[in-house]
Design a protein around this motif. Sequence first.
Motif, PDB file in Angstrom:
ATOM      1  N   ASP A 185       9.746 -22.959  -8.372  1.00 34.23           N
ATOM      2  CA  ASP A 185       9.048 -22.992  -9.658  1.00 34.23           C
ATOM      3  C   ASP A 185       9.800 -23.827 -10.683  1.00 34.23           C
ATOM      4  N   CYS A 217       4.040 -26.961  -5.353  1.00 31.38           N
ATOM      5  CA  CYS A 217       3.046 -25.934  -5.662  1.00 31.38           C
ATOM      6  C   CYS A 217       2.621 -25.194  -4.393  1.00 31.38           C
ATOM      7  N   SER A 268       5.480 -22.860  -3.523  1.00 25.53           N
ATOM      8  CA  SER A 268       5.505 -21.682  -4.393  1.00 25.53           C
ATOM      9  C   SER A 268       4.509 -20.630  -3.920  1.00 25.53           C
ATOM     10  N   SER A 297       3.936 -20.510 -12.141  1.00 24.99           N
ATOM     11  CA  SER A 297       5.381 -20.733 -12.019  1.00 24.99           C
ATOM     12  C   SER A 297       6.146 -20.117 -13.174  1.00 24.99           C
TER      13      SER A 297
END
Length: 417
Positions: free
Chosen positions: A95, A133, A136, A389
Amino acid sequence: MVCCTLNRPKAAKHRRIDRMDFFNWTEGAFATNSSSYDSFETATLPPSKILLTITLSVVAVLTTFFNCLVITAIAVTRKLHHPANYLICSLAVTDLLVAVLVMPFSIIYIQNEKWVMGEVVCTIWLSIDIACCTCSILHLATIAIDRYRAITDAVEYSRKRTGARAGAMVAVVWLLSILISLPPLLWRHYSDDEEHKDQCIIIHHHMAFTLYSTLGAFYIPLMLILILYYKIYKAAQTLYMRREASRASRHSCMTNGSMIPSSYPAGDSDGDGGPRSPEPISPPEKSFSEPSTEETPRERVRASKKVSQSKSHRHDSRSESRRSQIYQAPRISGSRERKAASTLGLIIGAFVICWLPFFVKEVIVNTCGSCNTSIEMADFLTWLGYLNSLINPLIYTIFNEDFKKAFQKLIRCSHYL
């Protein structure tokens, strides 16, 4: 994130300012040089655009701060050196990369309404955006798997739950993220169209890439997270009910007269409710219970009454303590169950709210030829995903007392600085 700027909507032509007409209109007042015109154009940014830039910058700064706080707390606090927290730390690192390497370029892109940093930087930014992304999101699924194994197979999994195993899980997550995000980048179509020349987007003509990317980066992890956290909640609920039943059964046995040996008085059990062996009389009690040549008969009667009253008071207080524990146990179990449910609800709710709208839009736009969204809506959905995030380090640490104490020490700049 998969294709965070995938098929970014075409910029509406009426939104673009005809710079020559605007320059001719202001030529009389700003005819000195071109820099005067540029400064005037910069100074006349719409208030909404200025407010949007400030808001997004604040989100990026807060995301950087909280993820750095989590990473530092785990690094310097020995009590947090646990394999489960290594996954939290890896999530925070991912993040943090989103906040530092993805968000600033997106802010510049939104502010200028076109890509001004060249094709090479565009390719690098898209690669980092999609990979980080996606990574994550996969971290959230990995944490769900780790927690599920820890609560359903605690004894066996505690032996396998090592730092090396956590590192291997992180490596697998990054490998899967690259495999999911790489194909759309490799088969990216570079368009020479004027409408796409100043945009940094991924264009491809195959629906298979969209389905492959969205399923691997979001929909499959989403189903996994929902199933695992539901099982975690049911397992935790069953565990609490067993503990409650065991606690109630134990107190019932201790307060049942048939289970307590008759040789011990009712008030001679220890603090945890179990019977204790007879102890020698302490000196003060002996002086009150045995006659003395210096005491009168009336004084001995008063002393014996005081001893009996003291024992009766101790018996009443212990019985009251047992009753309060019996009645308090269901309340404690219920509060823990509600706390666990609320925590799981926050985790799942934040993930779904942040990412589901974006990926629904991606599927609709890329499978429906006539469907499209505005630039503002596309940017909003993209940043809604980025917001996850910022939320992750808060949700995954705020309910942990060890993290709270570590954060307090770091914020006060004591002990470690």
